[in-house]
Design a protein around this motif. Structure first.
Motif, mmCIF file in Angstrom:
data_model
loop_
_atom_site.group_PDB
_atom_site.id
_atom_site.type_symbol
_atom_site.label_atom_id
_atom_site.label_comp_id
_atom_site.label_asym_id
_atom_site.label_seq_id
_atom_site.Cartn_x
_atom_site.Cartn_y
_atom_site.Cartn_z
ATOM 1 N N VAL A 366 25.064 121.338 -18.048
ATOM 2 C CA VAL A 366 25.160 121.350 -16.603
ATOM 3 C C VAL A 366 25.943 120.135 -16.130
ATOM 4 N N THR A 395 20.916 114.799 -12.622
ATOM 5 C CA THR A 395 20.829 115.600 -13.838
ATOM 6 C C THR A 395 20.856 114.662 -15.043
ATOM 7 N N ARG A 522 19.655 123.430 -12.575
ATOM 8 C CA ARG A 522 20.187 122.072 -12.675
ATOM 9 C C ARG A 522 19.053 121.057 -12.608
ATOM 10 N N ILE A 554 19.866 118.751 -17.942
ATOM 11 C CA ILE A 554 19.330 119.015 -16.608
ATOM 12 C C ILE A 554 18.449 117.862 -16.173
#
Length: 620
Positions: A366, A395, A522, A554
């Protein structure tokens, strides 16, 4: 589902296991229906053929009710009204023009003189059904539960009143006669077969899964991206189409009818058939109609009086409805989910068997993003649960939120997930400010679990995760494969075909995490994920979350009272007390923070002091 859809080659995949299973179930029920019709056609008289034709028409209407009520959990009285609208529309469109000029002298010009065949009229009725379904469902399904059921009852009364009042079009309360009787055994059975296939397949579509999930737990469904209003509206429209198709057949089966034929008695019969068989499945609708029609035919032989076992029976008006009511009460008492329960045949499913996971997916990375709370506050009357909190979460990080009981941790998490609207302040994802809406937050990349577990108990373990995966995967086959990957990660693949209600507490916790991960989020928000787990299960959870963070990069935000888990897993810890952030830093910094020590030890000291005073008073 014993096997999930696996990719055969790039760009090509097998039919999803859910649709294969549903298709097999539907074909089996259709085969039974066709076989029964063939036997009656070859060996039964005209009276028996008429009974089976009526049963097929009622089956179509009951399936329309099941598609909505069985999936949404909202009992509808309005489908009887839709059948009436379908009957009158078909009657007007198919009535011979010469007879129409005498029977409906004041019929508006735009409705007069069509004289269509049954199937041409049916096509127009189905289009009308979609329009009516959208117009009635859009405002009606803003309500939920008993409020929505009462609204459908009001709609039934309104439609009946309009049919009686519209004398120029419907002849009012007088019989509407002169309709060609072109619907016979094979027409009714053919349309009922299509309705059977549609009802069974609808359960496995994205709309069907979403509707069932919302019926199990609305908050849990919203947390995995389900827009319950849209899902229920889809079920309502499809159910409306089936009900009006049944009404169209009923018009040409009876030849003459009045508004009372589609009022309370008809609506009650539909509900009785569905409840007796089992509201939550097309199999229940099918068997409920068969059983109920058999009971009706037997009871009607005695409703007009006569001799039985040497006894003279008087005329008993309403005996049929009374027996149906008793049968429905007995079934609800002994088998609340109906004679055949709430599950389908599942011919291709092997409950408890080992599900075969799909080929592995490349690690999902991500891009860097941020979930931010800006001056966030939440007040409940005079109580301030969260007070002017400003935080940001990135993240590729794991953050723990800790604090004494009642500090406002869960309320903060609910606002970060869009589940609770802030009294002040905003929440932004990737720089974009989001208005509170749990299903939109989920679709924007924020997945969450709950302090009180919110799985969908009436759905299978696999279906629980597929509901979430369906929000981000392009088709059901890939959603099944993604769901199996997450179940395998959590060690639940062997339980894929079991109802989630059968899982142990710790397994339900893992299922909720698997469902959240299936959204490809996310940010993953976890509210006490290790609550109720033993030391071994907690260690496994820590390992899984660490692996997920490494694999997907994430952001993980968790509330937890297990300090060992928090200190071992989290790189950053936020401490909240009385709705305010009192510390924010690394585990070592937080452990040595005087404000944190005061918040924790202060509350403990106060409790110890109270306990000692109580003991002293008792001694005295």
């Amino acid at each position: 589902m014993a096997q999930v859809a696996m990719r055969e080659s790039p760009g090509r995949s097998f039919m999803p296991a859910a649709f294969r299973n549903a298709g097999a179930d539907a074909l089996c029920m259709v085969a039974v229906l066709l076989l029964a019709a063939l036997i009656i056609f070859l060996f039964g008289g005209a009276a028996m053929q008429r009974v089976v034709t009526y049963a097929a028409i009622m089956l179509t209407a009951v399936l329309g009710l099941q598609i909505f009520s069985g999936n949404s959990g909202i009992v509808s009285f309005g489908h009887a009204a839709f059948a009436g609208l379908g009957a009158y529309a078909t009657g007007i469109l198919t009535m011979p023009a010469a007879l129409q000029r005498t029977a409906l002298r004041d019929l508006p010009q735009f409705l007069a003189g069509y004289e269509l065949s049954f199937f041409a009229a049916l096509a127009m009725v189905l289009v009308l059904a979609i329009v009516i379904g959208l117009l009635t469902g859009t405002p009606l399904l803003r309500l939920t539960g008993s409020s929505a059921s009462i609204a459908t009852l009001a709609m039934l009364i309104i439609v009946y009143t309009l049919l009686v009042a519209g004398r120029e079009i419907t002849r009012g309360s007088q019989p509407f006669y002169g309709v060609p009787r072109e619907v016979g055994l094979w027409t009714a059975v053919g349309i009922a077969s299509v309705a059977l296939v549609a009802a069974r397949l609808f359960r496995e579509t994205a709309f069907g899964l979403a509707t069932r999930a919302a019926a199990n737990d609305e908050r849990g469904a919203a947390a995995v991206g389900v827009d319950q209003r849209t899902a229920r509206l889809a079920a309502w429209v499809v159910g409306t189409v089936a009900a009006m198709a049944a009404g169209a057949m009923m018009a040409q089966f009876l030849g003459a009818f009045s508004p009372r034929d589609f009022y309370f008695d008809f609506g009650f019969t539909l509900l009785a058939m569905l409840i007796v068989g089992g509201m939550n499945s097309s199999l229940g609708a099918f068997t409920g109609v068969v059983v109920t029609i058999a009971v009706i035919e037997i009871v009607r032989r005695f409703e007009g009086g006569g001799e039985m076992f040497g006894l003279h029976l008087p005329v008993l008006f309403g005996l049929t409805q009374g027996v149906l009511a008793i049968a429905m009460i007995l079934v609800i008492w002994r088998r609340p989910t109906g004679l055949f329960g709430e599950r389908e045949l599942n011919l291709l499913r092997r409950p408890g068997g080992r599900a075969i996971p799909a080929s592995a997916q490349p690690p999902l990375h991500v891009e860097h993003d941020r979930l931010a709370a800006d001056h966030l506050s939440r007040r409940y009357a005079g109580v301030v649960a969260v007070d002017d909190v400003t935080l940001a979460f990135d993240t590729d990080s794991i953050t723990g939120i800790i604090g004494p009981n009642g500090a406002g941790k869960t309320t903060l998490l609910n606002m970060l997930a869009g589940d609770v609207e802030p009294s002040a302040g905003t929440v932004s994802i990737g720089g974009a400010v989001r208005a509170a809406s749990a299903f939109r937050f989920a679709r924007s990349g924020v997945a969450r679990t709950f302090q009180n577990i919110r799985v969908f108990p009436a759905m299978t373990v696999l279906e629980n995760v597929v509901v979430a995966a369906r929000q981000v995967e392009p088709d059901l086959g890939q959603a099944e494969a993604a769901a199996m990957r997450e179940l395998s990660r959590m060690g639940l693949e062997k339980s894929a075909d079991q109802p989630a209600a059968r899982l142990a507490y710790g397994q339900r916790r893992r299922l909720e995490v698997a469902r959240a991960l299936a959204l490809k989020p996310r940010f993953l928000l976890l509210d006490e994920p290790a609550a109720g787990m033993n030391a071994v299960e907690t260690a496994e959870l820590v390992s899984i979350l660490s692996a997920v963070r490494t694999e997907r990069r994430i952001g993980v935000v968790l509330i937890e009272h297990d300090m060992r888990l928090v200190m071992n897993l989290c790189e950053r810890i936020v401490v909240i007390d009385h709705g305010r952030v009192i510390a924010d830093g690394t585990p070592a910094e937080v452990q040595n923070n005087p404000a944190v020590i005061a918040a924790y030890l202060g509350s403990r000291t106060a409790r110890a002091k109270t306990a000692s005073e109580t003991t002293a008073n008792e001694t005295a």
